[in-house]
Write an enzyme that holds these catalytic residues in place. Structure first.
Site, PDB file in Angstrom:
ATOM      1  N   ASP A   1       0.867  -1.173   0.000  1.00 19.24           N
ATOM      2  CA  ASP A   1       0.000   0.000   0.000  1.00 19.24           C
ATOM      3  C   ASP A   1       0.907   1.227   0.000  1.00 19.24           C
ATOM      4  O   ASP A   1       2.130   1.131   0.214  1.00 19.24           O
ATOM      5  CB  ASP A   1      -0.948  -0.027   1.205  1.00 19.24           C
ATOM      6  CG  ASP A   1      -2.207   0.774   0.939  1.00 19.24           C
ATOM      7  OD1 ASP A   1      -3.249   0.475   1.510  1.00 19.24           O
ATOM      8  OD2 ASP A   1      -2.122   1.715   0.120  1.00 19.24           O
TER       9      ASP A   1
HETATM   10  C1  GLC Z   1      -4.339   4.204  -0.465  1.00 14.67           C
HETATM   11  C2  GLC Z   1      -5.241   3.034  -0.099  1.00 14.67           C
HETATM   12  C3  GLC Z   1      -5.254   1.935  -1.121  1.00 14.67           C
HETATM   13  C4  GLC Z   1      -5.072   2.513  -2.508  1.00 14.67           C
HETATM   14  C5  GLC Z   1      -3.663   3.096  -2.561  1.00 14.67           C
HETATM   15  C6  GLC Z   1      -3.374   3.728  -3.931  1.00 14.67           C
HETATM   16  O1  GLC Z   1      -3.648   4.647   0.662  1.00 14.67           O
HETATM   17  O2  GLC Z   1      -5.023   2.437   1.181  1.00 14.67           O
HETATM   18  O3  GLC Z   1      -6.506   1.258  -0.980  1.00 14.67           O
HETATM   19  O4  GLC Z   1      -5.222   1.510  -3.493  1.00 14.67           O
HETATM   20  O5  GLC Z   1      -3.443   4.059  -1.540  1.00 14.67           O
HETATM   21  O6  GLC Z   1      -4.173   4.847  -4.117  1.00 14.67           O
END
Ligand code: GLC
Length: 719
Positions: free
Chosen positions: A287
């Site tokens: 993440d």
């Molecule tokens: C965010 C979210 C995740 C998302 C990622 C990219 O922090 O936790 O669900 O896909 O970043 O945007």
């Protein structure tokens, strides 16, 4: 042998360590402006008032997107996230393919959560349709729109089981139940990927957030998760395993720790469970910034250790933390990280790029389609179907469907908001494409009186019925949007009370990204529709339901508590030694009813249904056969989701008082009866013993079937 193994090994043998680490680097465009400080610092300066909002906007106007082309040319970027412009995608892809030493194509990821340009209901809303075919079709449309814009992978479906309505991200998943979440996730994976990932309109599904992110303590986002291994396996892992079995090609570890070990550094989770036990051969994508945050967690000593922890745990791609590109080369060169760990991660990334066909067709965008086919009538019709099926009728004293001659008044900013109909994670969508509730009424030539503003109350006298649009804006749920009070946002209930006090019937239309604690509405509104955030066709769908052209059929996939204090509240709870009851010394609260306002699986219709003749037996092939007859006892056709639950006998661990085993949605004409049958593998009724042995308890099982987790027929069967 894994697919493309020869091609992958041939490439690996040519790659330098720097080029290998580059394949694991994922970044997004960063903002570079004519300001001295970083973008984050500029935000802080605005938040704490050191610069005005206007000044911030002015400075932002000087900002440009930096796509890190030099790093790309040096072979130090393998994928991007957050880019949805086909021209930019093609420009960057051209650099990767034509200007780097090995010409390895880029992978572009994006958060396509509930639609791309044609945005449908938020997942928690669409889940209330209980209809895998619909979930697949909306995912297919999203993939067609997103791939035309150059997207190869979506960071979806989010299959986090969530039982605490305080957590804002409950909006992004399918609710509190592992069976519904599994069916939802599988349908989305199938819709996004199809059977052939190399199709130009197929995109890889990146299921998230692995794992148990929805169990964040106190419903506070990013908070710790402390779960028994039994509950982890019984309640939170099943949707992920189901999606892996359905062929999901990417997995995103969650921000949280599980019992003290961050998922991003969790070798047991990412190697033993995901790859060894489940046979996953795809890519893991951290993440955003999560690898760096292993240091903040207090798990990794520094970024060097965070890089080593993550790569050896099995995190392939580093999303936006830059830890791999700053630490990993040196760690591999000095032997801290074995080359095999690096090669395995790079092989996973290359494999996905081969599976997507990117080596043969790196330019998969379709700028004309991306520009031309937005907002097509057939796509909006699908979004409207999904919205209609996501709305849940929770109360109706008979006032719905509305009679056209009734003069209606409309109150609530949300009734006039288009942008809020998008809900959370409609990244890149255009709120102006949305039909608000007010637009929807107008589209049906329904005139109404606006009750907005100070003079609004005075207008009530001229109305027969009041539509009160209440609930949350799109920013009050989703990521980093936990609420410590899940009641109606500030001031809404006060105005609704004033409207109710006028004596005119009030129909509450609740827009929300989570269950809300709305006991006052439950008691005093004439009718209540939970609309969630319904997407681009919100107003048209609601108008069809309000005036009866569509018979609402949605069923809740989350429990609606009386008060925030009851959170987490869910139907599949254990009995305890003193189940709540009349006696004082039982499990309950002094100041709140024991039962929820509306239970999991609940939803009304404009017709009525009756259940009879529930039967359960063990059939010859070792499955549990259940059948029940449901009839439409009203005067109009409708769709009913028949739910089958079970309760296991006494076992070596206490079991929930009720667990969903299966569900089936049926269409019934007035007076029509159907016998609905389920064949449930007995193995699916098992549990994990205290020493983690999966077993099916022998004995007499209670079997339930009905229209909600509370309203069921019951029978028994010996297994
Ligand atoms: C965010 C979210 C995740 C998302 C990622 C990219 O922090 O936790 O669900 O896909 O970043 O945007």
């Amino acid at each position: 042998m894994k697919p493309y193994e020869n091609e992958i090994q041939a490439l690996l043998s040519q790659m330098t360590i720097a080029e290998k680490v580059g394949q694991l680097q994922q970044c997004g465009p960063s903002l570079v402006g004519a300001f001295e400080v970083s973008f984050e610092e500029l935000l802080d300066m605005m938040f704490d008032g050191r610069i005005s909002h206007e000044e911030f906007e002015r400075l932002m106007g000087t900002a440009e997107q930096d796509y890190h082309e030099e790093a790309l040319r040096a072979g130090r970027i393998g994928s991007y996230n957050g880019i949805a412009d086909p021209e930019i995608v093609n420009r960057l892809q051209k650099i990767a393919v034509e200007e780097t030493r090995l010409g390895i194509p880029l992978l572009f990821g994006y958060d396509v959560i509930h639609g791309f340009r044609t945005v449908g209901p938020i997942p928690l809303g669409e889940a209330c349709a209980w209809e895998p075919d619909l979930w697949r079709r909306t995912a297919r449309l999203a993939a067609q729109e997103a791939t035309a814009a150059g997207i190869h992978m979506t960071f979806a479906p989010m299959v986090d089981v969530a039982k605490d309505a305080r957590w804002g991200r409950v909006s992004e998943g399918a609710g509190e139940d592992p069976v519904v979440s599994s069916a939802y996730g599988v349908a989305k994976v199938q819709g996004f990927q199809t059977e052939d990932l190399s199709r130009p309109d197929a995109m890889a599904a990146c299921i998230k957030h692995f794992a148990a992110y929805g169990a964040a303590e106190a419903g506070r986002d990013y908070n710790r998760v402390d779960l028994s291994p039994q509950r982890l396996y019984e309640e939170y892992l099943p949707p992920f395993e189901a999606c892996i079995q359905a062929g999901a090609r990417a997995v995103m570890p969650a921000f949280n720790d599980i019992s003290g070990v961050p998922c991003t550094g969790n070798r047991w989770l990412l190697q033993d469970v995901l790859r060894r036990d489940w046979g996953f051969t795809g890519v893991t994508v951290s993440d955003s910034n999560a690898i760096a945050e292993c240091v903040v967690h207090g798990y990794s000593r520094d970024k060097a250790q965070a890089a080593a922890d993550a790569i050896t745990a099995g995190v392939d791609i580093d999303m936006s933390s830059d830890v791999y590109v700053s630490e990993l080369d040196r760690l591999v060169e000095n032997g801290t990280v074995p080359m095999e760990a690096l090669d395995r991660a790079v092989a996973d990334v290359l494999r996905l790029k081969f599976e997507l066909g990117l080596f043969e067709h790196p330019y998969r965008t379709d700028p004309d389609r991306a520009a031309r086919d937005i907002n097509r009538p057939e796509d909006r019709a699908l979004a409207r179907e999904a919205a209609e099926k996501s709305v849940v009728l929770l109360k109706n004293d008979g006032i719905l469907p509305l009679q056209p001659e009734k003069r209606i008044g409309v109150w609530g900013d949300l009734a006039f908001s288009r942008e809020d109909m998008l809900g959370a994670w409609a990244v890149g969508a255009d709120g102006n494409l949305c039909v608000s509730l007010a637009d929807g009424l107008t589209n049906q030539n329904i005139s109404f009186v606006s009750l907005q503003g100070e003079t609004g109350l005075a207008e009530v006298a001229s109305c027969d019925v009041i539509l009160a649009a209440v609930g949350e804006t799109k920013d009050q749920s989703g990521e980093a949007a936990s609420r410590a009070d899940i009641g109606l946002p500030e001031g809404q209930e006060e105005r609704v009370r004033q409207l109710v006090d006028t004596g005119k019937p009030v129909i509450a239309i609740v827009f929300a990204g989570r269950p809300l604690a709305i006991p006052y509405l439950a008691e005093h509104a004439a009718a209540i529709l939970i609309a969630w955030h319904p997407g681009v066709e919100a107003g048209n769908a609601l108008a069809e339901i309000l005036y009866g052209a569509v018979n609402p059929s949605g069923k809740l996939t989350t429990t609606f508590p009386y008060t925030t204090g009851q959170c987490p509240m869910y139907y599949a709870h254990t009995n305890t030694g003193r189940p709540g009851g009349r006696s004082k010394f039982t499990s309950k609260y002094l100041d709140t009813p024991l039962e929820p306002v509306w239970p999991f699986g609940y939803g009304l219709s404009y017709t009525t249904y009756a259940y009879q003749d529930l039967q359960a037996s063990r059939n010859g092939s070792g499955a549990l056969s259940v059948s029940v007859t449901v009839s439409n006892t009203g005067d109009r056709s409708g769709d009913e989701t028949v739910q089958c639950y079970f309760r296991a006998p006494a076992a070596r661990r206490v079991r929930p008082v009720r667990q969903l085993a299966a569900f089936q949605k049926v269409h019934l004409e007035p007076g029509e009866a159907q016998t609905v049958s389920f064949s449930i593998p007995i193995q699916s009724l098992g549990y994990y013993t205290p020493d983690m042995q999966y077993t099916v308890a022998p004995g007499t099982y209670a079997v339930y079937a009905g229209g909600s987790s509370r309203d069921c027929l019951e029978t028994q069967v010996a297994l």
